[in-house]
Motif scaffolding. Sequence first.
Motif, PDB file in Angstrom:
ATOM      1  N   THR A  17      45.726 -17.676  24.226  1.00  0.00           N
ATOM      2  CA  THR A  17      46.619 -16.493  24.997  1.00  0.00           C
ATOM      3  C   THR A  17      47.343 -17.568  25.996  1.00  0.00           C
ATOM      4  O   THR A  17      46.673 -18.273  26.670  1.00  0.00           O
ATOM      5  CB  THR A  17      45.956 -15.341  25.480  1.00  0.00           C
ATOM      6  OG1 THR A  17      45.584 -14.595  24.496  1.00  0.00           O
ATOM      7  CG2 THR A  17      47.019 -14.513  26.275  1.00  0.00           C
ATOM      8  N   LEU A  33      41.749 -12.325  32.269  1.00  0.00           N
ATOM      9  CA  LEU A  33      41.774 -13.305  30.828  1.00  0.00           C
ATOM     10  C   LEU A  33      40.379 -14.355  31.184  1.00  0.00           C
ATOM     11  O   LEU A  33      39.798 -14.330  30.195  1.00  0.00           O
ATOM     12  CB  LEU A  33      42.940 -13.980  30.563  1.00  0.00           C
ATOM     13  CG  LEU A  33      44.085 -13.069  29.878  1.00  0.00           C
ATOM     14  CD1 LEU A  33      45.163 -13.909  29.746  1.00  0.00           C
ATOM     15  CD2 LEU A  33      43.454 -12.864  28.258  1.00  0.00           C
ATOM     16  N   SER A  42      38.301  -7.611  24.797  1.00  0.00           N
ATOM     17  CA  SER A  42      39.033  -8.718  25.396  1.00  0.00           C
ATOM     18  C   SER A  42      38.238 -10.224  25.243  1.00  0.00           C
ATOM     19  O   SER A  42      38.872 -11.191  25.841  1.00  0.00           O
ATOM     20  CB  SER A  42      39.187  -8.342  27.160  1.00  0.00           C
ATOM     21  OG  SER A  42      40.024  -7.471  27.357  1.00  0.00           O
ATOM     22  N   LEU A  45      40.010 -12.776  23.433  1.00  0.00           N
ATOM     23  CA  LEU A  45      41.406 -13.298  23.979  1.00  0.00           C
ATOM     24  C   LEU A  45      40.872 -14.762  24.906  1.00  0.00           C
ATOM     25  O   LEU A  45      39.812 -14.564  25.501  1.00  0.00           O
ATOM     26  CB  LEU A  45      41.938 -12.672  24.954  1.00  0.00           C
ATOM     27  CG  LEU A  45      42.625 -11.196  24.532  1.00  0.00           C
ATOM     28  CD1 LEU A  45      42.873 -10.239  25.341  1.00  0.00           C
ATOM     29  CD2 LEU A  45      43.639 -11.530  23.326  1.00  0.00           C
ATOM     30  N   LEU A  47      42.330 -17.734  27.087  1.00  0.00           N
ATOM     31  CA  LEU A  47      43.330 -17.983  28.091  1.00  0.00           C
ATOM     32  C   LEU A  47      43.419 -19.747  27.777  1.00  0.00           C
ATOM     33  O   LEU A  47      42.517 -20.591  28.327  1.00  0.00           O
ATOM     34  CB  LEU A  47      43.167 -17.906  29.491  1.00  0.00           C
ATOM     35  CG  LEU A  47      44.401 -18.374  30.576  1.00  0.00           C
ATOM     36  CD1 LEU A  47      45.597 -17.792  30.260  1.00  0.00           C
ATOM     37  CD2 LEU A  47      43.844 -18.124  31.756  1.00  0.00           C
ATOM     38  N   VAL A  76      48.412 -21.226  20.393  1.00  0.00           N
ATOM     39  CA  VAL A  76      48.659 -19.954  21.154  1.00  0.00           C
ATOM     40  C   VAL A  76      49.126 -19.236  19.918  1.00  0.00           C
ATOM     41  O   VAL A  76      50.232 -19.275  19.266  1.00  0.00           O
ATOM     42  CB  VAL A  76      49.859 -20.495  21.708  1.00  0.00           C
ATOM     43  CG1 VAL A  76      50.460 -19.006  22.604  1.00  0.00           C
ATOM     44  CG2 VAL A  76      49.585 -21.322  22.911  1.00  0.00           C
ATOM     45  N   HIS A  77      48.217 -17.778  20.121  1.00  0.00           N
ATOM     46  CA  HIS A  77      48.616 -16.749  19.205  1.00  0.00           C
ATOM     47  C   HIS A  77      49.344 -15.632  19.907  1.00  0.00           C
ATOM     48  O   HIS A  77      49.873 -14.687  19.108  1.00  0.00           O
ATOM     49  CB  HIS A  77      47.309 -16.273  18.808  1.00  0.00           C
ATOM     50  CG  HIS A  77      46.550 -17.319  17.794  1.00  0.00           C
ATOM     51  ND1 HIS A  77      45.001 -17.754  18.447  1.00  0.00           N
ATOM     52  CD2 HIS A  77      46.603 -18.313  16.719  1.00  0.00           C
ATOM     53  CE1 HIS A  77      44.569 -18.770  17.448  1.00  0.00           C
ATOM     54  NE2 HIS A  77      45.517 -18.906  16.730  1.00  0.00           N
ATOM     55  N   ALA A  78      49.035 -15.584  21.198  1.00  0.00           N
ATOM     56  CA  ALA A  78      49.623 -14.444  21.926  1.00  0.00           C
ATOM     57  C   ALA A  78      50.021 -14.776  23.174  1.00  0.00           C
ATOM     58  O   ALA A  78      49.609 -15.698  23.760  1.00  0.00           O
ATOM     59  CB  ALA A  78      48.729 -13.382  22.130  1.00  0.00           C
ATOM     60  N   PHE A  80      51.466 -12.990  27.185  1.00  0.00           N
ATOM     61  CA  PHE A  80      51.321 -12.198  28.108  1.00  0.00           C
ATOM     62  C   PHE A  80      52.508 -12.392  28.933  1.00  0.00           C
ATOM     63  O   PHE A  80      52.634 -13.425  29.683  1.00  0.00           O
ATOM     64  CB  PHE A  80      50.363 -11.932  29.056  1.00  0.00           C
ATOM     65  CG  PHE A  80      48.896 -11.625  28.480  1.00  0.00           C
ATOM     66  CD1 PHE A  80      48.813 -11.710  26.954  1.00  0.00           C
ATOM     67  CD2 PHE A  80      48.172 -10.798  29.097  1.00  0.00           C
ATOM     68  CE1 PHE A  80      47.500 -11.125  26.598  1.00  0.00           C
ATOM     69  CE2 PHE A  80      46.759 -10.109  28.643  1.00  0.00           C
ATOM     70  CZ  PHE A  80      46.616 -10.502  27.313  1.00  0.00           C
ATOM     71  N   LYS A 100      54.405 -15.593  17.531  1.00  0.00           N
ATOM     72  CA  LYS A 100      53.330 -15.003  18.404  1.00  0.00           C
ATOM     73  C   LYS A 100      53.168 -13.451  18.673  1.00  0.00           C
ATOM     74  O   LYS A 100      54.195 -12.812  18.818  1.00  0.00           O
ATOM     75  CB  LYS A 100      53.543 -15.675  19.841  1.00  0.00           C
ATOM     76  CG  LYS A 100      53.796 -17.134  19.803  1.00  0.00           C
ATOM     77  CD  LYS A 100      52.826 -18.228  19.255  1.00  0.00           C
ATOM     78  CE  LYS A 100      53.339 -19.609  19.580  1.00  0.00           C
ATOM     79  NZ  LYS A 100      52.597 -20.420  18.579  1.00  0.00           N
ATOM     80  N   GLN A 264      44.498  -4.800  28.858  1.00  0.00           N
ATOM     81  CA  GLN A 264      44.124  -5.812  27.912  1.00  0.00           C
ATOM     82  C   GLN A 264      43.255  -5.730  26.900  1.00  0.00           C
ATOM     83  O   GLN A 264      43.361  -6.230  25.961  1.00  0.00           O
ATOM     84  CB  GLN A 264      43.515  -6.901  28.830  1.00  0.00           C
ATOM     85  CG  GLN A 264      43.168  -8.150  28.250  1.00  0.00           C
ATOM     86  CD  GLN A 264      42.486  -9.178  29.612  1.00  0.00           C
ATOM     87  OE1 GLN A 264      43.072  -9.452  30.424  1.00  0.00           O
ATOM     88  NE2 GLN A 264      41.239  -9.670  29.196  1.00  0.00           N
TER      89      GLN A 264
END
Length: 309
Positions: A17, A33, A42, A45, A47, A76-78, A80, A100, A264
Amino acid sequence: MFHAAFGGKKSSKMFGTVVVGVGIAGLARIRDLMNPMPSSPSEHLKLLGFVSRRSFGNINEAKQISLEDALRSKEVHAAFISTENRSHEETIRMFLEAGKHVLVEYPMALSAKAAHELWEMAEQKDKVLHVEHIELLTEEYKQLKKEVAGKDLVKGTLHFTGSVLDENKSGFPAFSGIARLTWLIDLFGDLTVTSATREKQKDKNYSRMTVHFQTANKKPLTWIEERGPGMRREKKINFCFTSGCLENFPEAPRSSVGLFMQDQNLFAKKLLGQVSKEELAAEKWRILRCLDLAEVIQQYCEEPEKIYS
């Protein structure tokens, strides 16, 4: 609340992320994160870094990376997205195009058309597009919703005051204040705008938007969004039901889990496929409906005065 056990099977999947934008929300995102709630969704995830136009180097242990790297990296999959409202649309589009998943702070866009397009794009690419609406997660709101449940509305008003916003960055008040609209739709169901006006005093940096709605049962609701220098951030309610009026928020306990962390967790649950189709569909309807209404409100407020000859 969230159950620690994931319906029996524990997923070991991790989602890399990045946080884009490091204002107040972005910094809260980085913090959460880096310190996920134990045994919560969470924990899936990870960071990998943050993106900002300003140069920071590192924030805590998080390292700054370029936008290009964030978009290109297979790890990187996601993303914010915690930039200013004005750039949400473009940033969401870039990350969806790069394949993403996206979490974005409200409002997801400053026009209804853009919001619908972005949602369609996420669906075509089979990506999660999650819009933060922490106003629905506050204990104050959860108590209010319990209080209102099952009552017959006669009429109501929600009046918000706050400090001045830079509209070039935050957008028209119906969009920047969409959290209030979300409350009304979530509490009272679908609404129709009957009229909307806006008073502006440029020299005083003062703005007051007044919106009149009708519920499906033709009951009147009013939303006032008022901002000016030194105005305290607060909400006042006056909801009258056949059984009596509610003029103060019910007492609410303090939540042990922060709002951004709750949000989150919800995003992570979606990534892990643990949110039902029905819940996702209801959320999509609510988010897009509120943005459609925000646009209608803006059109009402901006149309030139009708001249009756």
